[in-house]
Design an enzyme around this catalytic site. Structure first.
Site: not given
Ligand SMILES: [Zn+2]
Length: 543
Positions: A141, A369, A406, A498
């Site tokens: 990020s 996550h 993202h 990600h």
């Protein structure tokens, strides 16, 4: 090149600030040397003083050129038409997350779900955004948000400093700071705000107001002594010491401990603050701003008089705020993202010169996550509601952008019948196209969920539940729609990662026409700068 001039001037100003107190006259001299320059090329990445000014930064100049070209060759609002700018960022909100959240929201209303539209999916303009950073195919990020708010792509882990810097190397960043849209807006005399459900010091919100070669330098405790000695400042302190305009008007989110000294106990938890330097940044806020207020729970927040409070700091959790799914259970009470957006706009709208507001749904990322789709989708719906509030409250002279920094390795798979519960097991259709009587199964006869992850903690679920034929957990034994359920993952990892594919951007309001096609992420700054004429207004207001 007025835009270049303002950015050059401000880059120099930041460098001077960053070096204050470092006590090295030689370095201060180097900063002074950039003052009169401002010439393209002479002061650049390869220049004598080693500075990487945006005037010669490839990302910055390419984005500038793209906007200039588009504004000449397509129907477009003139530069500066937007009085206000609101930037919404769903952290980790990839396209598959949008699709799943759209269905989830519709099904919560009792509909089949697929036909639903999230609030911002009604915007007239949209595009795809390439999210790679200057050194990674799949980014974090820090460089992605830096690109969105400064117009410059940089390396992973670095916040609003160009990639001339080395991650974690304090001195390498000094002089390479790049101006953010929020900073330009402050210099232009506009009001500014930053709202996030993550810690305000976390990478995404931090990129709007701070500059750091290491995203983890959130408080002074998190920094190596060498970096402190070299004159680098932690991210939390940069929010309070913000040097431009009349300071940031609204800062709402989590991360309270990063603003409190280790000698003071948190009001909500029996824990001390995180700061070693003794500073209490929450009391500094109210000392610095005579029209300021600091609040830390929902009741205090809703009691704030937004007509008289012009600098509002709200820190609603020790660390990140609660997930939307858990918010009602918070002991002290937390506002929703929509409530924070609404009251932020109440404060910001009072400035005739306009405002810049960034709102982040910061925890979509965290739920992904954890391999936990339910919370990720609920936080995405919360973002949709916050955008709806902004659509209702913001006037027509407001550019609203909604995007993500993202994506995640999150998938929607199989052939579920229309209206199948989005968190559920896949139930397909029979030969005649009607809903099947039983769940669809894999090659070993085991059911599976529509949602899954390519990697993450949801691998296997432990040997007890493992089906020895398929090497998969037997999902007949699990409540897959439970809020705590972690979807299956193909590759075992403690934390899901990600993803590298494009994310979406949606736009409405003046300048929104520039948001179309497939674009580099750093273009979004240039769109906002064009729409709001931020750099020129900043320069005019400075002189
Ligand atoms: Zn201000």
């Amino acid at each position: 090149m007025k835009l270049n001039a303002i950015v050059l001037a401000m880059t120099t100003a930041i460098a001077a600030l960053a070096l204050t107190g470092c006590g090295d006259d030689g370095e201060n001299g180097a900063v002074g040397a950039t003052g009169p320059a401002g010439q393209n090329g002479t002061n650049g990445q390869n220049g004598n003083d080693g500075r990487d000014h945006t005037a010669v930064n490839q990302w910055f100049t390419q984005g500038q050129a793209t906007v200039a070209n588009a504004s000449e060759t397509s129907v477009s609002d003139p530069k500066g038409r937007a009085k206000n700018i609101i930037l919404f960022v769903g952290d980790g909100m990839g396209v598959s997350t949008l699709t799943a959240a759209r269905i989830y929201q519709g099904q919560q209303r009792g509909e089949s779900g697929e036909e639903n539209r999230l609030s911002f999916e009604t915007f007239p303009y949209s595009g795809l955004v390439k999210t790679y950073s200057s050194n990674q195919q799949t980014p974090d990020s820090a460089p992605t948000m830096s690109a969105i708010v400064s117009g410059v792509k940089t390396k992973d882990g670095i916040i609003s400093v160009s990639d001339a810097a080395i991650r974690g190397n304090c001195t390498s960043g000094q002089g390479n700071e790049v101006m953010s849209a929020l900073e330009l807006a402050e210099i232009a005399g506009m009001s500014t705000g930053v709202v996030s459900t993550a810690r305000l010091t976390h990478a995404t919100p931090a990129a709007t107001y701070s500059h750091s070669v290491e995203r983890n330098w959130e408080s002074d405790r998190d920094m190596p002594q060498a970096a402190l000695d070299a004159g680098c400042h932690d991210i939390a302190s940069q929010l309070i010491d913000f040097p431009y305009g009349d300071g940031i008007e609204v800062a709402l989110g989590g991360g309270r401990s990063y603003f409190m000294p280790n000698t003071v106990t948190d009001p909500e938890y029996a824990r001390a603050g995180r700061r070693n330097d003794g500073r209490n940044l929450t009391t500094e806020w109210t000392s610095k701003y005579s029209d300021g207020a600091y609040v830390w729970n929902r009741e205090q927040f809703l009691a704030v008089d937004t007509s008289t409070t012009h600098h509002l700091l709200g820190l609603f959790e020790n660390s990140h705020m609660q997930y939307e799914a858990d918010r009602a259970d918070d002991a002290a009470g937390e506002p929703s993202l929509a409530e924070m957006t609404s009251r932020a706009l109440d404060v910001l709208k009072q400035n005739d010169k306009g405002y810049f507001l960034m709102v982040e749904a910061g925890r979509i990322d965290h739920a992904h996550h954890a391999g936990n789709a339910s919370r990720a989708l609920q936080d995405t719906v919360a973002l949709s509601e916050a955008v709806r509030v902004a659509m209702e409250k913001a006037d027509n002279d407001t550019l609203i952008l909604v995007t993500a920094d993202h994506s995640h390795v999150f998938t929607i798979a199989g052939y579920p019948v229309r209206g199948n519960p989005i968190l559920g097991l896949v139930r397909g259709v029979d030969d005649s196209g009607e809903a099947a009587a039983t769940y669809t199964t894999d090659s070993n006869g085991m059911p599976y969920t529509t949602l899954g992850y390519a990697n993450g903690p949801g691998f296997g679920f432990g040997s007890d539940a493992m089906n020895t034929d398929s090497y998969r957990p037997d999902l007949n034994l699990y409540n897959v729609t439970d809020v705590d359920y972690r979807q299956e993952a193909t590759v075992p990892m403690d934390s899901e990662t990600h993803a590298g594919e494009d994310v979406a951007v949606y736009a409405r309001g003046p300048g929104a026409q520039l948001v179309t096609g497939s674009v580099e992420q750093n273009l979004l700054f240039h769109v906002m700068n064009y729409a709001g004429d931020l750099a020129a207004r900043a320069e005019a207001n400075q002189n």
